[in-house]
Motif scaffolding. Structure first.
Motif, PDB file in Angstrom:
ATOM      1  N   VAL A  39       0.599  -1.164   0.149  1.00 32.79           N
ATOM      2  CA  VAL A  39       0.010   0.052  -0.207  1.00 32.79           C
ATOM      3  C   VAL A  39       0.391   1.310  -0.342  1.00 32.79           C
ATOM      4  CG1 VAL A  39      -1.971  -1.012   1.391  1.00 32.79           C
ATOM      5  CG2 VAL A  39      -0.329   0.271   2.279  1.00 32.79           C
ATOM      6  N   SER A  40       0.125   2.202  -0.509  1.00 35.82           N
ATOM      7  CA  SER A  40       1.174   3.355  -0.321  1.00 35.82           C
ATOM      8  C   SER A  40       0.352   4.371   1.529  1.00 35.82           C
ATOM      9  CB  SER A  40       0.394   4.746  -1.390  1.00 35.82           C
ATOM     10  OG  SER A  40       0.775   3.685  -2.757  1.00 35.82           O
ATOM     11  N   ILE A  41       1.494   5.408   1.765  1.00 34.79           N
ATOM     12  CA  ILE A  41       1.169   5.253   2.810  1.00 34.79           C
ATOM     13  C   ILE A  41       2.100   7.036   2.944  1.00 34.79           C
ATOM     14  CG2 ILE A  41       2.022   5.184   5.686  1.00 34.79           C
ATOM     15  CD1 ILE A  41       2.682   2.600   4.693  1.00 34.79           C
ATOM     16  N   ALA A  42       1.359   7.641   3.429  1.00 37.78           N
ATOM     17  CA  ALA A  42       1.059   8.827   3.541  1.00 37.78           C
ATOM     18  C   ALA A  42       0.388  10.075   5.380  1.00 37.78           C
ATOM     19  CB  ALA A  42      -0.129   9.600   2.844  1.00 37.78           C
ATOM     20  N   VAL A  43       1.434   9.773   5.331  1.00 39.25           N
ATOM     21  CA  VAL A  43       1.936  10.574   7.315  1.00 39.25           C
ATOM     22  C   VAL A  43       0.683  11.989   7.592  1.00 39.25           C
ATOM     23  CG1 VAL A  43       3.195  11.687   8.932  1.00 39.25           C
ATOM     24  CG2 VAL A  43       4.357   9.910   7.420  1.00 39.25           C
ATOM     25  N   ALA A  44      -1.026  12.189   8.628  1.00 42.27           N
ATOM     26  CA  ALA A  44      -1.384  12.860   8.803  1.00 42.27           C
ATOM     27  C   ALA A  44      -0.398  14.236   9.096  1.00 42.27           C
ATOM     28  CB  ALA A  44      -2.371  12.622   9.991  1.00 42.27           C
ATOM     29  N   GLU A  45      -0.991  15.588   8.303  1.00 40.96           N
ATOM     30  CA  GLU A  45      -0.154  16.639   8.645  1.00 40.96           C
ATOM     31  C   GLU A  45      -1.131  17.869   9.540  1.00 40.96           C
ATOM     32  OE1 GLU A  45       1.232  17.790   5.034  1.00 40.96           O
ATOM     33  OE2 GLU A  45       2.871  16.562   4.943  1.00 40.96           O
ATOM     34  N   LYS A  46      -0.383  18.233  10.319  1.00 40.63           N
ATOM     35  CA  LYS A  46      -1.197  19.349  11.216  1.00 40.63           C
ATOM     36  C   LYS A  46      -1.129  20.796  10.351  1.00 40.63           C
ATOM     37  CE  LYS A  46      -2.014  22.062  14.861  1.00 40.63           C
ATOM     38  NZ  LYS A  46      -1.583  22.323  16.717  1.00 40.63           N
ATOM     39  N   TYR A 342     -11.656  15.428  13.620  1.00 38.58           N
ATOM     40  CA  TYR A 342     -11.150  14.134  15.302  1.00 38.58           C
ATOM     41  C   TYR A 342     -11.488  12.903  14.415  1.00 38.58           C
ATOM     42  CZ  TYR A 342     -15.923  13.423  15.780  1.00 38.58           C
ATOM     43  OH  TYR A 342     -17.572  13.228  15.890  1.00 38.58           O
ATOM     44  N   GLY A 343     -10.699  12.017  15.123  1.00 37.60           N
ATOM     45  CA  GLY A 343     -10.002  10.570  15.570  1.00 37.60           C
ATOM     46  C   GLY A 343      -9.086  10.276  14.561  1.00 37.60           C
ATOM     47  N   LEU A 344      -7.852  10.970  14.375  1.00 33.97           N
ATOM     48  CA  LEU A 344      -6.832  11.074  13.949  1.00 33.97           C
ATOM     49  C   LEU A 344      -5.379  12.712  14.060  1.00 33.97           C
ATOM     50  CD1 LEU A 344      -5.363   8.891  12.166  1.00 33.97           C
ATOM     51  CD2 LEU A 344      -5.688  11.064  10.043  1.00 33.97           C
ATOM     52  N   GLU A 345      -4.589  11.966  15.119  1.00 33.57           N
ATOM     53  CA  GLU A 345      -3.777  12.817  15.715  1.00 33.57           C
ATOM     54  C   GLU A 345      -2.448  13.459  14.448  1.00 33.57           C
ATOM     55  OE1 GLU A 345      -3.870  14.448  17.863  1.00 33.57           O
ATOM     56  OE2 GLU A 345      -6.051  13.643  18.694  1.00 33.57           O
ATOM     57  N   PRO A 346      -2.332  14.580  14.394  1.00 35.30           N
ATOM     58  CA  PRO A 346      -0.989  14.965  13.037  1.00 35.30           C
ATOM     59  C   PRO A 346       0.289  14.050  13.524  1.00 35.30           C
ATOM     60  CG  PRO A 346      -1.648  16.999  14.050  1.00 35.30           C
ATOM     61  CD  PRO A 346      -2.419  15.378  14.879  1.00 35.30           C
ATOM     62  N   GLY A 347       1.023  13.222  12.647  1.00 34.42           N
ATOM     63  CA  GLY A 347       2.671  12.744  13.185  1.00 34.42           C
ATOM     64  C   GLY A 347       1.587  10.580  12.404  1.00 34.42           C
ATOM     65  N   ARG A 349       0.189   7.465  10.804  1.00 40.39           N
ATOM     66  CA  ARG A 349      -0.186   7.466   9.380  1.00 40.39           C
ATOM     67  C   ARG A 349      -1.135   5.942   8.744  1.00 40.39           C
ATOM     68  NH1 ARG A 349       5.702   3.643   8.008  1.00 40.39           N
ATOM     69  NH2 ARG A 349       4.147   1.978   9.959  1.00 40.39           N
ATOM     70  N   VAL A 350      -0.923   6.731   7.388  1.00 40.60           N
ATOM     71  CA  VAL A 350      -1.814   6.047   6.793  1.00 40.60           C
ATOM     72  C   VAL A 350      -2.499   5.628   5.244  1.00 40.60           C
ATOM     73  CG1 VAL A 350      -4.061   7.754   8.539  1.00 40.60           C
ATOM     74  CG2 VAL A 350      -3.713   8.419   5.978  1.00 40.60           C
ATOM     75  N   ALA A 351      -3.303   4.109   4.826  1.00 46.30           N
ATOM     76  CA  ALA A 351      -3.137   3.909   3.712  1.00 46.30           C
ATOM     77  C   ALA A 351      -3.417   4.911   3.159  1.00 46.30           C
ATOM     78  CB  ALA A 351      -3.025   2.948   3.973  1.00 46.30           C
ATOM     79  N   THR A 352      -3.271   4.888   1.478  1.00 49.70           N
ATOM     80  CA  THR A 352      -3.830   5.833   0.796  1.00 49.70           C
ATOM     81  C   THR A 352      -4.361   4.876  -0.396  1.00 49.70           C
ATOM     82  OG1 THR A 352      -2.136   6.777  -0.431  1.00 49.70           O
ATOM     83  CG2 THR A 352      -2.622   7.646   1.067  1.00 49.70           C
ATOM     84  N   ASP A 353      -3.403   3.715  -0.965  1.00 43.11           N
ATOM     85  CA  ASP A 353      -4.762   2.861  -1.739  1.00 43.11           C
ATOM     86  C   ASP A 353      -4.340   1.592  -1.168  1.00 43.11           C
ATOM     87  OD1 ASP A 353      -1.712   2.114  -1.762  1.00 43.11           O
ATOM     88  OD2 ASP A 353      -1.789   2.795  -3.928  1.00 43.11           O
ATOM     89  N   GLY A 354      -5.179   0.348  -2.275  1.00 42.01           N
ATOM     90  CA  GLY A 354      -5.423  -0.998  -1.595  1.00 42.01           C
ATOM     91  C   GLY A 354      -6.120  -0.972  -0.502  1.00 42.01           C
ATOM     92  N   LEU A 355      -7.292   0.384  -0.178  1.00 41.39           N
ATOM     93  CA  LEU A 355      -8.079   0.040   1.034  1.00 41.39           C
ATOM     94  C   LEU A 355      -9.108  -0.929   1.053  1.00 41.39           C
ATOM     95  CD1 LEU A 355      -9.657   3.562   1.608  1.00 41.39           C
ATOM     96  CD2 LEU A 355      -6.971   2.390   2.629  1.00 41.39           C
TER      97      LEU A 355
END
Length: 387
Positions: A39-46, A342-347, A349-355
């Motif tokens: 999967v592709s992974i992205a980091v939640a940002e603030k 709400y439900g997610l904090e900065p930093g 990691r979340v999947a962005t494809d192949g969900l």
């Protein structure tokens, strides 16, 4: 030929057993988590994210004037070229002045005659009044003399008005620019007969500095727009169509006083100085209306969201490399981003494809980014030495 059919049956049974054995082995490996899902992974940002509304718009000239003749006559000369920028008061056309100059001369001569008669009648009235004081002239003679003097004075005023009208017609034979602007296509030429009642103008003059950008947004944004206009100016980012288009910013200066019931939109207008003429009247533009920003928002790529009847969730990738579904509340989305309330904090990691392949506890591996096409093409097309 009698033994061909049994051989085929045996071959088919053997292939089927192999396929079943391979499938069972693959499912067994997947169940044990031996094969991680790429999967592709992205980091939640603030970060701060602008609140924007996208729309289509058009450019209008700030002023448009149809230049027309005010007298009838032949055009004798055109003093500009199509597309020229002209200043207010600049001479554009000349109409044949001869008939109007002759009318002016006749009116001026008639005025001089009337003035001479009026002066004579005034003297006669004064003389009649003096003779009346001596008892020589009758009241009737005095009344007639005074009436003739008043009539002559009125004739002078009429002559003055006729001379002024004739002089105005002479001035109208010189057609000048009523404002600064750029000329359009020339619609008459020397030798054409023009008239004040013509439907077609001589030329259309447009002021392209400043220009107006008109666009419409859904009425759902009306309350926010009104609130913002009352506190601080709204800004529109405007991008013309075409190659090498330059994006400019213009303040919103007008809000229509009614919603278009047929489209459910409200029209706005932005004003741009256009000193370098980046925008052209009549052209279509893409407009982004900036209505503030969400400060310190938690942002993930929009493809990370998975929506269902029970709500919206994201797959958070833990330190152990396993996916965990987590419900989130989405504040809003843009073309590429999702703002999480709400439900997610900065930093995190979340999947962005192949969900669709992920479940709770699924082992994942970050997919390698695709190789650059230019690099691969270059390596494929590299010629051997000596050729």
């Amino acid at each position: 030929m009698a033994t061909a059919f049994p051989c085929r049956v045996q071959t088919w049974l053997l292939l089927s057993l192999c396929t079943l054995s391979f499938g069972c082995e693959s499912r067994s490996k997947a169940a044990k988590g031996e094969d991680p899902v790429p999967v592709s992974i992205a980091v939640a940002e603030k970060k701060d994210v602008p609140r924007e509304v996208r729309a289509f718009g058009s450019v209008d000239a700030s002023s448009t004037v149809d230049v027309r003749a005010q007298v009838q006559g032949l055009v004798t000369e055109v003093h500009f070229k199509e597309g020229d920028f002209v200043k207010r008061g600049q001479l554009l056309f000349t109409v044949d002045t001869r008939p109007y100059s002759a009318s002016l001369a006749a009116a001026q001569a008639e005025l001089l005659r009337n003035r001479a008669i009026a002066e004579q009648m005034r003297v006669e009235a004064e003389r009649a009044n003096a003779l009346r004081q001596e008892g020589i002239a009758s009241d009737r003679d005095v009344a007639k003399a005074n009436a003739d003097a008043a009539s002559s004075a009125a004739e002078v005023k009429l002559g003055q008005a006729q001379a002024a009208s004739a002089s105005l017609n002479v001035a109208f034979t010189r057609i000048t620019a009523p404002m600064d602007g750029r000329t359009g296509a020339l619609l008459v030429y020397p030798g054409n007969l023009v008239n004040a009642t013509d439907a077609q103008p001589l030329v259309v003059l447009r002021s392209i500095s400043p220009v107006y950008i008109r666009f419409s947004v859904p009425q759902e944004h009306l309350s926010t727009i009104r609130e913002r206009l009352g506190k601080e100016p709204l800004t529109a980012r405007v991008t013309p169509r075409g190659e090498r288009a330059k994006t400019i910013e213009a303040p919103v200066t007008f809000l229509e006083n009614t919603v278009d019931a047929s489209t459910g939109t409200i029209q706005l207008k932005a004003t741009y100085l256009n000193a370098e003429q980046e925008l052209w009247p009549g052209s279509s533009v893409d407009v982004v209306l900036v209505m503030g920003k969400d400060e310190g928002a938690t942002v993930v790529p929009e493809p990370a969201l998975q929506r269902s009847q029970s709500g919206t969730l994201v797959f958070v990738i833990g330190q152990d490399g396993r996916a965990s579904p987590r419900p989130v509340n989405v504040l809003r989305t843009t073309e590429t981003q999702a703002l999480i309330a709400y439900g997610l904090e900065p930093g995190e990691r979340v999947a962005t494809d192949g969900l669709l392949r992920l479940r709770k506890g699924t082992k994942v591996a970050e997919a390698a980014p695709p190789a650059k096409l230019a690099a691969s093409t270059s390596s494929e097309q590299k010629r051997p030495e000596g050729l």
